[in-house]
Design a protein around this motif. Structure first.
Motif, PDB file in Angstrom:
ATOM      1  N   LEU A   1       3.048   5.816  -6.677  1.00 39.87           N
ATOM      2  CA  LEU A   1       3.209   5.559  -7.974  1.00 39.87           C
ATOM      3  C   LEU A   1       2.445   6.516  -8.701  1.00 39.87           C
ATOM      4  CD1 LEU A   1       2.716   1.601  -8.027  1.00 39.87           C
ATOM      5  CD2 LEU A   1       4.700   3.105  -8.159  1.00 39.87           C
ATOM      6  N   THR A   2       1.280   6.925  -8.379  1.00 41.91           N
ATOM      7  CA  THR A   2       0.654   8.037  -9.220  1.00 41.91           C
ATOM      8  C   THR A   2       0.168   9.225  -8.404  1.00 41.91           C
ATOM      9  OG1 THR A   2      -1.416   6.530  -8.983  1.00 41.91           O
ATOM     10  CG2 THR A   2      -0.237   6.053 -10.771  1.00 41.91           C
TER      11      THR A   2
ATOM     12  N   THR B   1       3.666   2.583 -14.321  1.00 44.51           N
ATOM     13  CA  THR B   1       3.280   3.483 -13.327  1.00 44.51           C
ATOM     14  C   THR B   1       2.766   4.727 -13.842  1.00 44.51           C
ATOM     15  OG1 THR B   1       5.440   4.276 -13.322  1.00 44.51           O
ATOM     16  CG2 THR B   1       5.187   2.476 -11.725  1.00 44.51           C
TER      17      THR B   1
ATOM     18  N   HIS C   1       0.617  -1.366  -0.032  1.00 43.78           N
ATOM     19  CA  HIS C   1       0.153  -0.040   0.020  1.00 43.78           C
ATOM     20  C   HIS C   1       0.840   1.087  -0.063  1.00 43.78           C
ATOM     21  CE1 HIS C   1      -4.108  -1.303   0.216  1.00 43.78           C
ATOM     22  NE2 HIS C   1      -3.930  -2.173   1.095  1.00 43.78           N
TER      23      HIS C   1
ATOM     24  N   ALA D   1       2.460   1.517  -3.549  1.00 46.54           N
ATOM     25  CA  ALA D   1       1.360   1.979  -4.438  1.00 46.54           C
ATOM     26  C   ALA D   1       0.815   3.203  -4.409  1.00 46.54           C
ATOM     27  CB  ALA D   1       0.086   1.138  -4.362  1.00 46.54           C
TER      28      ALA D   1
ATOM     29  N   ASN E   1      -4.250   2.085  -7.309  1.00 46.88           N
ATOM     30  CA  ASN E   1      -3.531   1.656  -6.277  1.00 46.88           C
ATOM     31  C   ASN E   1      -3.932   0.888  -5.322  1.00 46.88           C
ATOM     32  OD1 ASN E   1      -1.537   3.141  -7.671  1.00 46.88           O
ATOM     33  ND2 ASN E   1      -1.918   5.098  -6.424  1.00 46.88           N
TER      34      ASN E   1
ATOM     35  N   ARG F   1      -5.989   6.419  -7.043  1.00 46.24           N
ATOM     36  CA  ARG F   1      -6.343   5.947  -5.633  1.00 46.24           C
ATOM     37  C   ARG F   1      -7.052   4.416  -5.834  1.00 46.24           C
ATOM     38  NH1 ARG F   1      -7.680  11.369  -4.283  1.00 46.24           N
ATOM     39  NH2 ARG F   1      -9.754  10.886  -4.426  1.00 46.24           N
TER      40      ARG F   1
END
Length: 312
Positions: free
Chosen positions: A21-22, A194, A15, A18, A32, A29
């Motif tokens: 990543l963005t 990603t 978590h 992730a 992820n 969200r």
């Protein structure tokens, strides 16, 4: 440390990774959470969140997804769960079994698969209510009947294979005959890079602002917090897109116009390489030559590198 403790520690670490990543868009969200919940491999159900002691009756939209025992089906369910979360919709999973001699054993396997996939949805989404239904009969016919009232239908398709996530040619059948929006999940490499959640939505258009595919694309881009690309043929009229751009600016969506040279299938397939999704209309009046759910539509849902929405 017990095995359960290790699973929890791994999930917490996933978590955290992730989350970096963005950007924090609603879509980012949601994606992820799936990547973090599973490491994209394991089923790790989470406890449901707190419930309202005095709930208000609300009619919620419905996302329906046809499932099957294949990796493509799990990917389709993941995307369906994300779409349901973005829309505040309930999710309905439907498994259609063909009639066989050992129906009891097949039914047990089907029930176990649905339990796994429902748990997967609950592990990867927030406040999405998922239900399931197991039926026996012709997958294409029964699934089309079961999803007739859904606001969005999701089916999966395996890269380079004839059979798709709900049975042979079912995705094409649903895309061709369902009157509402259909999402065919074409993800030959999932999870993607990603940058996936920052990719734009691409719409193949004829230059008219009244095209349902354009309106759907604008809503989808707004829900995801991404940019929108209007892809039109070199000889089509662009004036109709001015209204779309003005409307998009009012909703905070950035719109780009691109010109497609050559055939529709080539232009759309190439665009799908760098898109979060491609949207086409289900009628044959587009500026991109042959852009309808005929030869081009059929080829696109088999060849695209991203999910494809068919909108009427």
């Amino acid at each position: 440390m017990t095995n359960l403790d290790r699973q929890r520690a791994n999930r917490d670490a996933q978590h955290r990774v992730a989350a970096t990543l963005t950007p924090a868009s609603s879509y980012g969200r949601a994606v992820n959470r799936y990547l973090g919940a599973f490491g994209y491999l394991d089923r790790l159900p989470t406890q449901p969140g707190p419930t309202d002691p005095h709930p208000t009756a609300v009619v919620r939209p419905t996302v329906a997804v046809g499932v099957h025992d294949s990796p493509a089906s799990s990917i389709a369910v993941d995307h369906a769960g994300i779409e349901a979360e973005l829309r505040g919709a309930d999710l309905r999973l439907i498994l259609i079994e063909t009639a066989i001699r050992d129906q009891s054993a097949e039914h047990e396997r089907g029930a176990a698969l649905l339990t796994y996939l429902v748990d997967r949805v609950h592990a990867g989404t927030v406040h999405v209510s998922a239900s399931s239904r197991l039926l026996t009969g012709s997958p294409a016919t029964l699934l089309l009947d079961e999803v007739r009232d859904a606001d969005l239908v999701v089916v999966g398709s395996e890269h380079g294979r004839i059979s798709d996530a709900a049975g042979t040619s079912v995705s094409a059948h649903i895309a061709a005959h369902h009157p509402g929006p259909v999402m065919v999940v074409r993800m030959p490499a999932w999870p993607a890079g990603t940058d996936f959640t920052t990719r734009p939505i691409v719409v193949g258009i004829d230059g008219t602002a009244s095209d349902p595919a354009v309106a759907f694309g604008l809503d989808e881009a707004r829900l995801r917090g991404c940019e929108l690309i209007l892809l039109h043929a070199a000889d089509s009229n662009e004036t109709g897109t001015d209204q779309v751009i003005e409307q998009a600016e009012r909703t905070g969506v950035k719109v780009h116009r691109r010109t497609a040279h050559g055939s529709a299938i080539t232009a759309l397939t190439e665009a799908s390489l760098h898109a979060a999704a491609v949207i086409i209309g289900g009628r044959g009046h587009h500026g991109l030559p042959g852009l309808l759910l005929g030869s081009v539509g059929q080829q696109l849902i088999r060849q695209a590198h991203s999910p494809v929405f068919i909108v009427r």
